[in-house]
Design a protein around this motif. Structure first.
Motif, short mmCIF file in Angstrom:
data_model
loop_
_atom_site.label_atom_id
_atom_site.label_comp_id
_atom_site.label_asym_id
_atom_site.label_seq_id
_atom_site.Cartn_x
_atom_site.Cartn_y
_atom_site.Cartn_z
N VAL A 3 0.86 -1.19 0.00
CA VAL A 3 0.00 0.00 0.00
C VAL A 3 0.90 1.23 0.00
N ASP A 4 0.72 2.09 -0.98
CA ASP A 4 1.54 3.28 -1.07
C ASP A 4 1.28 4.20 0.11
N ALA A 5 2.34 4.78 0.64
CA ALA A 5 2.20 5.77 1.69
C ALA A 5 1.55 7.02 1.11
N PRO A 6 0.77 7.74 1.93
CA PRO A 6 0.15 8.95 1.40
C PRO A 6 1.19 9.99 1.01
N SER A 7 0.87 10.76 0.00
CA SER A 7 1.75 11.86 -0.41
C SER A 7 0.97 13.16 -0.30
#
Length: 253
Positions: A3-7
């Motif tokens: 899961v991509d970390a928030p940007s």
């Protein structure tokens, strides 16, 4: 599953819609979540606002995935305060010591994050934006009201006493609460430091780690359902270690 970390993106509010997005987040946090209120709060449209909003710069933290405003900071330089007629904090604190310091001042306020973005990288992005703003404008002293939830001083006796005993500002920068409430509620010998730290809001602890200090006395704000202290951060007094902490926290994302 990865899961991509928030940007995030940090920017200043430039339009009425962007300002209202900041006010909507403030309403969610300060009115709905914490039970505050104010003379100009728009309950119909769920916007937390006041007469100072037109004079402040409003820093926004945008979640790049949703484009929603998930964090805000309200920033007021001395030239903007002159236009407003005062700093926001001057309703609660005598700022004569800061005004007479000859240093370039920046007032911080209404700092908040959406509940879904607390405890992660979001606050460090806001701080990175704040650091860039401070550099751009040559700011030397940052200050502003920071709040404990609730107005019962006895419930806040340990954290307030800890601030009084360990983190008072030096005399030349020590502002004083106008409707003065002493923070010296428990003697040093009776102070439970662990409890005091647990009961101190994360934002206040973060500024203490950076070398921040507090003014003399608290102000009980019944409209906003808070007990307020005035935080002061003098960049010239930050130790190399504190600067390292600040830089490290900016890099975590």
């Amino acid at each position: 599953m990865h899961v991509d970390a928030p940007s995030f993106t940090v920017k200043m509010a430039e339009t009425k819609n962007e300002l209202q997005a900041a006010q909507a987040l403030r309403y969610q946090v300060f009115i709905h979540e914490l039970g505050g209120d104010g003379d100009l709060v728009d309950h119909h449209n769920q916007l937390e606002r006041d007469r100072f909003d037109p004079f402040f710069d409003h820093m926004l933290l945008l979640d790049n995935a949703s484009k929603a405003v998930v964090g805000v900071y309200r920033l007021l330089r001395e030239d903007q305060a002159s236009q407003a007629g005062q700093f926001y904090s001057e309703d609660e604190f005598d700022l004569s010591s800061l005004r007479n310091s000859g240093r370039k001042l920046l007032e911080l306020g209404r700092s908040c994050l959406h509940p879904d973005f607390r405890g992660g990288a979001a606050i460090y992005h806001l701080w990175a934006g704040l650091a860039d703003y401070v550099t751009l404008h040559g700011i030397e002293i940052l200050f502003g009201v920071a709040s404990f939830h609730g107005t019962n001083l006895q419930n806040l006796a340990h954290p307030l006493s800890m601030l009084h005993h360990n983190h008072l500002a030096p005399g030349n920068l020590r502002v004083k609460a106008k409707a003065y409430q002493s923070m010296d509620l428990i003697g040093r010998d009776g102070l439970d430091r662990r409890r005091a730290m647990v009961e101190t809001p994360a934002l206040i602890k973060a500024y203490l780690r950076l070398g921040g200090c507090v003014g003399d006395g608290a102000f009980v704000d019944h409209k906003f359902n808070t007990t307020d202290v005035c935080l002061i951060l003098d960049s010239a007094r930050m130790t190399d270690g504190q600067k390292h902490i600040y830089a490290s926290e900016r890099k975590r994302s």
